[in-house]
Design a protein around this motif. Structure first.
Motif, PDB file in Angstrom:
ATOM      1  N   ALA A 255      53.699  24.362 -25.915  1.00  0.00           N
ATOM      2  CA  ALA A 255      54.983  24.451 -25.208  1.00  0.00           C
ATOM      3  C   ALA A 255      55.104  25.775 -24.475  1.00  0.00           C
ATOM      4  O   ALA A 255      55.581  25.830 -23.329  1.00  0.00           O
ATOM      5  CB  ALA A 255      56.143  24.289 -26.197  1.00  0.00           C
ATOM      6  N   THR A 256      54.670  26.849 -25.106  1.00  0.00           N
ATOM      7  CA  THR A 256      54.740  28.160 -24.469  1.00  0.00           C
ATOM      8  C   THR A 256      53.870  28.214 -23.223  1.00  0.00           C
ATOM      9  O   THR A 256      54.274  28.778 -22.193  1.00  0.00           O
ATOM     10  CB  THR A 256      54.320  29.258 -25.460  1.00  0.00           C
ATOM     11  OG1 THR A 256      55.306  29.351 -26.494  1.00  0.00           O
ATOM     12  CG2 THR A 256      54.190  30.613 -24.783  1.00  0.00           C
ATOM     13  N   LEU A 259      55.644  26.532 -20.406  1.00  0.00           N
ATOM     14  CA  LEU A 259      56.754  27.358 -19.936  1.00  0.00           C
ATOM     15  C   LEU A 259      56.250  28.605 -19.214  1.00  0.00           C
ATOM     16  O   LEU A 259      56.832  29.023 -18.205  1.00  0.00           O
ATOM     17  CB  LEU A 259      57.655  27.748 -21.111  1.00  0.00           C
ATOM     18  CG  LEU A 259      58.372  26.581 -21.801  1.00  0.00           C
ATOM     19  CD1 LEU A 259      59.113  27.068 -23.041  1.00  0.00           C
ATOM     20  CD2 LEU A 259      59.336  25.873 -20.851  1.00  0.00           C
ATOM     21  N   ILE A 273      65.475  24.781 -22.155  1.00  0.00           N
ATOM     22  CA  ILE A 273      64.842  23.849 -23.095  1.00  0.00           C
ATOM     23  C   ILE A 273      65.914  22.991 -23.745  1.00  0.00           C
ATOM     24  O   ILE A 273      67.012  23.465 -24.031  1.00  0.00           O
ATOM     25  CB  ILE A 273      63.994  24.590 -24.151  1.00  0.00           C
ATOM     26  CG1 ILE A 273      64.850  25.543 -24.986  1.00  0.00           C
ATOM     27  CG2 ILE A 273      62.853  25.359 -23.477  1.00  0.00           C
ATOM     28  CD1 ILE A 273      64.116  26.139 -26.178  1.00  0.00           C
ATOM     29  N   CYS A 284      58.845  27.496 -28.795  1.00  0.00           N
ATOM     30  CA  CYS A 284      59.071  28.108 -27.472  1.00  0.00           C
ATOM     31  C   CYS A 284      59.299  29.615 -27.565  1.00  0.00           C
ATOM     32  O   CYS A 284      59.499  30.274 -26.541  1.00  0.00           O
ATOM     33  CB  CYS A 284      60.274  27.456 -26.801  1.00  0.00           C
ATOM     34  SG  CYS A 284      60.084  25.687 -26.486  1.00  0.00           S
TER      35      CYS A 284
END
Length: 311
Positions: A255-256, A259, A273, A284
């Motif tokens: 997820a990071t 992003l 989010i 995150c």
């Protein structure tokens, strides 16, 4: 008032019970409380909601949590939205309303549900029937009276921002757009390449992101994780595999990585989010820090999701 929040915003579309009615249960308040606590724990300080989320129940459960936990109330700034009207029994179609009277009523109702004035109010969609002078007067009146701290927009193209900003006499503090590895028209257009891969509504006028950055309008990204299309553990695709590989390289979560691909853009994109899962919120956390992707890795990820080289 310019946004001062950190590199992530907590979206609350998933809070407030069902989308079928504005009713909610104590368990829905408990879930909202847990989500806000987890968001605070990882360092998020701004909530994003809207008057239509769960037919208004999203704002209501946030207000209930604030009554229950004054520390959380003090910690979070709240950004809400108005101007979309959902279908109902009398009018079974979606429509937009940016009339001054409607905006004033929406701000008052949101404040009652939240238990305080929202720091920022965004116009959710551009209303084709908008009377610019009427809408702008309502915005300026709300700012002058302190019923909102700042104004912004959502899903607006550059020319739409410009027209309204001229009437208000100031630029919005934020423009919230669908931006992600999937909704990447803003990158494709910048490379002068035709792009037809985005979902309807996410392929904004070329130059919108750059226009906002040039005028100090914060660019916020809704659905920045593309609904888990590249970061969910069950997903199998070349792009998801590349995301996992980069996550291992940088000792972080998929997820990071997704992003970071957004936040590395020079426009200073701030993802919103929207998960209600505590573990996913925690995944995150590293995205609150500056992107650690190299330029090569950023393009490697872009090339993978495009399925071919850049032009």
């Amino acid at each position: 008032m310019k946004p001062t929040h950190k590199r992530l915003i907590m979206g609350t579309m998933g809070l407030g019970g069902s989308w079928e009615s504005p009713d909610y249960e104590p368990a829905d308040i408990d879930l909202a409380h847990a989500v806000l606590e987890k968001a605070k724990e990882i360092g998020i300080d701004t909530l994003d909601t809207a008057d239509i989320y769960r037919h208004g129940a999203s704002e209501s459960v946030i207000g209930e949590v604030f009554k229950r936990d004054r520390e959380l109330e003090r910690h979070f700034r709240v950004q809400t939205k108005c101007s979309i009207q959902l279908p109902n029994l009398q009018h079974p179609w979606t429509r937009y309303n940016s009339a001054g009277t409607y905006i004033r009523e929406a701000i008052e109702l949101s404040a009652r549900k939240l238990g305080r004035a929202p720091e920022i109010m965004l116009l959710h969609r551009f209303d084709p029937l908008m009377d610019l002078k009427d809408t702008a007067f309502a915005i300026k009146s709300a700012l002058d009276s302190g019923t909102i701290g700042a104004w912004g927009v959502s899903n607006y193209s550059a020319w739409q921002v410009e027209r309204l900003a001229d009437e208000v006499g100031s630029y919005p503090v934020a423009n919230q757009l669908e931006l992600s590895l999937s909704a990447r028209g803003f990158v494709e257009h910048a490379m002068n390449a035709p792009f037809t891969g985005s979902r309807p509504g996410s392929d904004y006028q070329p130059g919108t992101v750059e226009y906002c950055a040039d005028h100090e309008v914060q660019v916020q990204a809704w659905s920045p994780l593309a609904r888990g299309a590249f970061s969910a553990p069950e997903v199998s695709s070349p792009t998801a595999d590349k995301v996992r590989e980069l996550a291992q390289t940088h000792e972080t979560t998929p997820a990071t990585i997704v992003l970071w691909w957004l936040t590395m853009h020079p426009a200073g994109i701030v993802p919103v989010i929207g998960t209600t899962n505590a573990e996913r919120i925690a995944s995150c956390r590293d995205a609150l820090a500056p992107s650690k992707l190299t330029r090569l890795e950023w393009y490697e990820l872009l090339t993978t999701v495009r399925g071919g080289n850049c032009p």
